[in-house]
Write a protein that holds these residues in place. Structure first.
Motif, short mmCIF file in Angstrom:
data_model
loop_
_atom_site.label_atom_id
_atom_site.label_comp_id
_atom_site.label_asym_id
_atom_site.label_seq_id
_atom_site.Cartn_x
_atom_site.Cartn_y
_atom_site.Cartn_z
N PHE A 75 0.85 -1.19 0.00
CA PHE A 75 0.00 0.00 0.00
C PHE A 75 0.89 1.24 0.00
CE2 PHE A 75 -2.70 -3.32 1.67
CZ PHE A 75 -3.88 -3.10 0.98
N ILE A 76 0.64 2.11 -0.96
CA ILE A 76 1.36 3.37 -1.09
C ILE A 76 0.42 4.48 -0.66
CG2 ILE A 76 2.45 4.95 -2.72
CD1 ILE A 76 3.43 2.56 -4.29
N VAL A 77 0.74 5.07 0.48
CA VAL A 77 -0.14 6.07 1.09
C VAL A 77 0.52 7.44 0.97
CG1 VAL A 77 -1.38 6.74 3.17
CG2 VAL A 77 -0.93 4.31 2.71
N ARG A 91 0.91 9.91 -9.52
CA ARG A 91 0.29 8.61 -9.26
C ARG A 91 0.25 7.78 -10.54
NH1 ARG A 91 -5.18 7.03 -5.88
NH2 ARG A 91 -5.59 5.04 -6.96
N ASP A 92 -0.01 8.43 -11.66
CA ASP A 92 -0.04 7.71 -12.93
C ASP A 92 1.30 7.04 -13.21
OD1 ASP A 92 -2.67 8.35 -13.39
OD2 ASP A 92 -2.24 10.01 -14.75
N ARG A 106 -1.70 -6.15 -6.93
CA ARG A 106 -1.31 -6.33 -5.52
C ARG A 106 -0.80 -5.04 -4.89
NH1 ARG A 106 2.85 -9.71 -4.28
NH2 ARG A 106 3.81 -9.65 -6.35
N VAL A 107 -0.96 -3.93 -5.59
CA VAL A 107 -0.51 -2.63 -5.08
C VAL A 107 -1.72 -1.71 -4.95
CG1 VAL A 107 0.94 -0.62 -5.47
CG2 VAL A 107 1.77 -2.90 -6.11
N GLY A 108 -1.91 -1.18 -3.76
CA GLY A 108 -3.01 -0.27 -3.52
C GLY A 108 -2.52 1.15 -3.30
N PHE A 109 -3.15 2.10 -3.95
CA PHE A 109 -2.80 3.52 -3.81
C PHE A 109 -3.88 4.22 -2.98
CE2 PHE A 109 -0.43 2.10 -7.44
CZ PHE A 109 0.77 2.80 -7.36
#
Length: 242
Positions: A75-77, A91-92, A106-109
């Motif tokens: 997770f990238i917060v 973010r893009d 498997r990666v959440g923004f």
């Protein structure tokens, strides 16, 4: 400043806010628009602005190298916050990199969150991936206070905040292989995660509480005041009698 005494006082952390506790970790998937997590998943996360030197790209590449027998998510917060051109990722760009590495699912923004203790409580491992030396690394101290195992880019002030293998794991800044190895150790060893997290919280209480900081600052003021008085006395001129 050769010859000038230097004393270090570490930043404080609000230990009432940043404290161990689990609060519905599955909410991370909802916030990031991911499917519900499978059982036994290990959640890695970075909480940082999208500055280039925060190492989001290095972390994505390291995460893509994981070959472990347990499900994992990253997770990238955070989000871009600077106005200087070329100083940060969009973010893009990060989503495109994740897709090119085959890990986009498997990666959440997750956008910037003001309640960071709430975010830390939902992560199994907090990652610090800066490629340049940090003067301190507040996110490290906060995550430690929350009782989380932390992977730290071992350089600058951040290197002073932990003891390797005791209360955190270090990695070489900017080195994908080094970071991937640390992530893998924590992914496959829940007892290591627990041990590091417990020791991290104890370290935070001992080093980042308000009282040790206040006492240290008071001693420095008292020392400087005493030194000033001695200096005045040493430089006093004798009385002149005519």
């Amino acid at each position: 400043l050769p010859g000038v005494p230097v004393h270090t006082l570490y930043n404080t952390v609000d230990l009432d806010r940043f404290a161990p506790g689990e609060r519905e970790p599955s909410l991370l998937a909802q916030w990031a628009g991911l499917p519900p997590p499978p059982p036994g998943i290990v959640r890695f996360g970075i909480v940082a602005a999208y500055a280039n030197w925060k190492g989001h790209d290095v972390l994505l590449r390291a995460f893509a190298r994981l070959r472990v027998p347990v499900p994992t998510r990253l997770f990238i917060v955070g989000e871009p916050i600077y106005s200087t051109p070329g100083s940060q990722f969009s973010r893009d760009e990060l989503e495109t990199l994740a897709a090119s590495l085959g890990i986009r699912d498997r990666v959440g923004f997750i956008p910037f969150q003001s309640d960071t203790p709430y975010v830390y409580s939902k992560l199994d491992v907090v990652v610090h991936a800066s490629t340049k030396p940090e003067p301190f690394g507040l996110t490290i101290a906060e995550a430690m206070a929350c009782g989380k195992p932390v992977v730290v880019a071992a350089a600058g002030g951040a290197r002073e905040l932990f003891t390797e293998g005791v209360n955190a794991l270090g990695h070489e800044p900017g080195n994908v292989e080094s970071l991937a190895a640390a992530l893998e150790r924590l992914a496959i060893d829940p007892r290591l995660r627990q041990r590091l997290g417990t020791a991290a919280h104890e370290s935070a209480v001992n080093r980042f509480a308000e009282e040790p900081f206040a006492n240290g600052l008071l001693k420095l003021y008292q020392s400087a005041r005493s030194a000033g008085r001695r200096g005045i006395a040493a430089h006093s001129l004798p009385s002149q009698h005519v």
